[in-house]
Design an enzyme around this catalytic site. Structure first.
Site, mmCIF file in Angstrom:
data_model
loop_
_atom_site.group_PDB
_atom_site.id
_atom_site.type_symbol
_atom_site.label_atom_id
_atom_site.label_comp_id
_atom_site.label_asym_id
_atom_site.label_seq_id
_atom_site.Cartn_x
_atom_site.Cartn_y
_atom_site.Cartn_z
ATOM 1 N N LYS A 1 -103.556 -38.353 66.109
ATOM 2 C CA LYS A 1 -102.949 -39.525 66.557
ATOM 3 C C LYS A 1 -103.918 -40.706 66.032
ATOM 4 C CE LYS A 1 -100.816 -37.717 70.747
ATOM 5 N NZ LYS A 1 -99.553 -38.251 70.592
ATOM 6 N N ARG B 1 -92.985 -29.323 73.089
ATOM 7 C CA ARG B 1 -92.008 -28.431 73.217
ATOM 8 C C ARG B 1 -92.290 -27.137 73.028
ATOM 9 N NH1 ARG B 1 -89.274 -32.217 68.700
ATOM 10 N NH2 ARG B 1 -90.698 -33.639 69.969
#
Length: 486
Positions: free
Chosen positions: A265, A339
């Site tokens: 990130k 997920r």
């Protein structure tokens, strides 16, 4: 920290809180020991002369030199709905928390309905929330608040417990990742929930490997802090001859820090990533509420906990992993890790726990934050009844949600030439993330809550606090309460 109590005897107070609806002060029938007649008259004159704002959350201070109480705090209540009472009480709680420790405070607000009393208690306790590091917890001042209006005791208890649970969720979310590793999160769950009557099991890497939790292991592979599966169960006693208890399984994403992995990130996007376990915190808080109120519903909370870090053992783009139950996933983006851990836990829940209802909650996609902003969560459901129940719980708790479509025309975006699905199907990100999860829930009634927007905040709002907000804890708690009553 605010402790609520209903005193047996009315005692003098340094600060008395009263309400304002329109231009009329709401003065409960309280002893003149708490609010002497001259003080009440002075407050009424002040409200009339100054034409005070009565909007929910507005506060006005009247100092009375040489008198008891020395301060009257006039709180705007709007129309005094449960929503407005909650907002007003948060503002009052924040003001009380800023007082020097030892000040005697009485809150003279009427909330005779159970729902209104719950909102009043929630607001006062949430407003008094302050985060302190565990090592400095004894520095958090305690403010005891006497409730002297017309209130419902059952509502106060429920509201107090809901706010306490949400406060714990905030504490977990605000704790720096160096202190809240996956193992430490499991330890804190055991310390908090075992005395409440829950059974807590914290499974380590060896157990995860033996059971085939490929997603959790892949996400945690780059960290020095091994992943865990935190499983908490609450099962109340069932009376002989009574129907079987509904079994609700709550799954919360527990990424204790998300660097993005090898798909690192940018710095600005990493700053708040110690809060990427707020879904996990919410489900732990919700099961605490169920246990403390002894709700007649069976609840299991699952938190797949891992740190998504960077090292020579990190999962890589192009890796193919095998999730719990055998479904395979191609890794296209290591920053789409939430997920992967949710999928393992959902498949485990279906195979081993046999739930009647399955709900997962996660800070999952930036797309949801873009779509709905920072105060509303998006959710997906394969069952209209469950959808309606969550919407009702959201309305009751002022934790707003918006149902999003499980649009299967986008399912082709998940196709992979080497696996059952890929984890980075792209836009529309919130929908494709839900579609990725759906195969793991089989035909169980299921909802997926994406709280990427409201789980964290840069500033205090009418209800939400700066930092980790605890969003979802009260919503899920109310859902469980309603499910137990149905």
């Amino acid at each position: 920290m605010i402790l609520l109590q209903i005193p047996e005897l009315r005692q003098p107070a340094d600060v008395v809180v009263i309400g304002l609806i329109g231009s009329e002060l709401q003065l409960p029938e309280v002893s003149t020991t708490v609010l002497p007649v001259p003080a009440a008259q002075a407050a009424a004159r002040y409200a009339a002369d100054e034409q005070l704002d009565a909007a929910a959350g507005s506060l006005h201070t009247l100092a009375i030199p040489g008198a008891v109480p020395s301060t009257v705090l006039i709180a705007g209540l709007g129309a005094a709905s449960a929503t407005e009472l909650r907002v007003a009480a948060v503002a009052v709680g924040r003001r009380i928390a800023a007082l020097p420790e030892g000040k005697r405070v009485s809150v003279a607000l009427d909330a005779p309905a159970e729902r209104d009393s719950a909102a009043l208690a929630e607001g006062l306790v949430l407003g008094g929330y302050r985060f302190t590091l565990p090592s400095a917890a004894d520095q958090d001042p305690l403010h005891t608040v006497n409730l002297v209006g017309d209130v419902d005791r059952a509502g106060l208890t429920a509201g107090d417990e809901a706010a306490d649970a949400a406060g714990w969720a905030r504490d977990l979310g605000n704790t720096p990742a160096a202190e809240l590793t996956p193992a430490r999160m499991g330890e804190l769950a055991e310390q908090q929930l075992t005395p409440a009557g829950c059974k807590v099991q914290v499974r380590d890497e060896a157990w995860l490997a033996a059971q085939g939790f490929g997603g959790v292991l892949a996400v945690g592979a780059g960290s020095a802090y091994g992943p865990r599966l935190i499983e908490v169960s609450y099962k109340p006693r069932r009376r002989a001859g009574s129907p079987a208890l509904k079994h609700v399984v709550l799954v919360g994403k527990g990424i204790t820090f998300d660097s993005g992995g090898l798909n690192l990130k940018p710095p600005a996007g990493m700053r708040m990533m110690h809060t990427d376990m707020c879904g996990g915190a919410a489900v732990l808080a919700a099961i605490q509420y169920a246990a403390m109120l002894k709700l007649p519903v069976q609840v299991t909370a699952l938190v797949p906990a891992a740190e998504n870090a960077v090292s020579g053992t990190s999962m890589r783009p192009s890796d193919v992993i095998t999730q719990f139950g055998g479904r395979t996933t191609e890794i296209g983006n290591t920053d789409a890790e939430g997920r992967l851990v949710l999928a393992d836990a959902l498949a485990y829940a279906v195979a081993r726990l046999k739930p009647d209802v399955l709900i997962d909650i996660a800070t999952l996609t930036g797309a949801m934050r873009i779509a709905l902003g920072t105060e509303t969560a998006g959710f997906f459901a394969n069952d209209d009844g469950l959808s309606g129940a969550l919407e009702q719980a959201a309305e009751d708790t002022d934790e707003p949600v918006w149902r999003m479509p499980l649009e299967h025309r986008y399912a082709t975006l998940l196709e992979s030439p080497v696996a059952d699905a890929r984890n980075d199907p792209g836009s529309p990100g919130g929908i494709t993330a839900a579609l990725f999860l759906q195969p793991f829930v089989a035909d169980v009634a299921w909802a997926h809550l994406d709280i990427a927007g409201p789980a964290r905040s840069e500033q205090d709002g009418p209800l939400l606090s700066r930092g980790a907000t605890g969003f979802g804890a009260r919503l899920l708690a109310r859902y469980l309460e309603n499910a137990a009553a149905s």
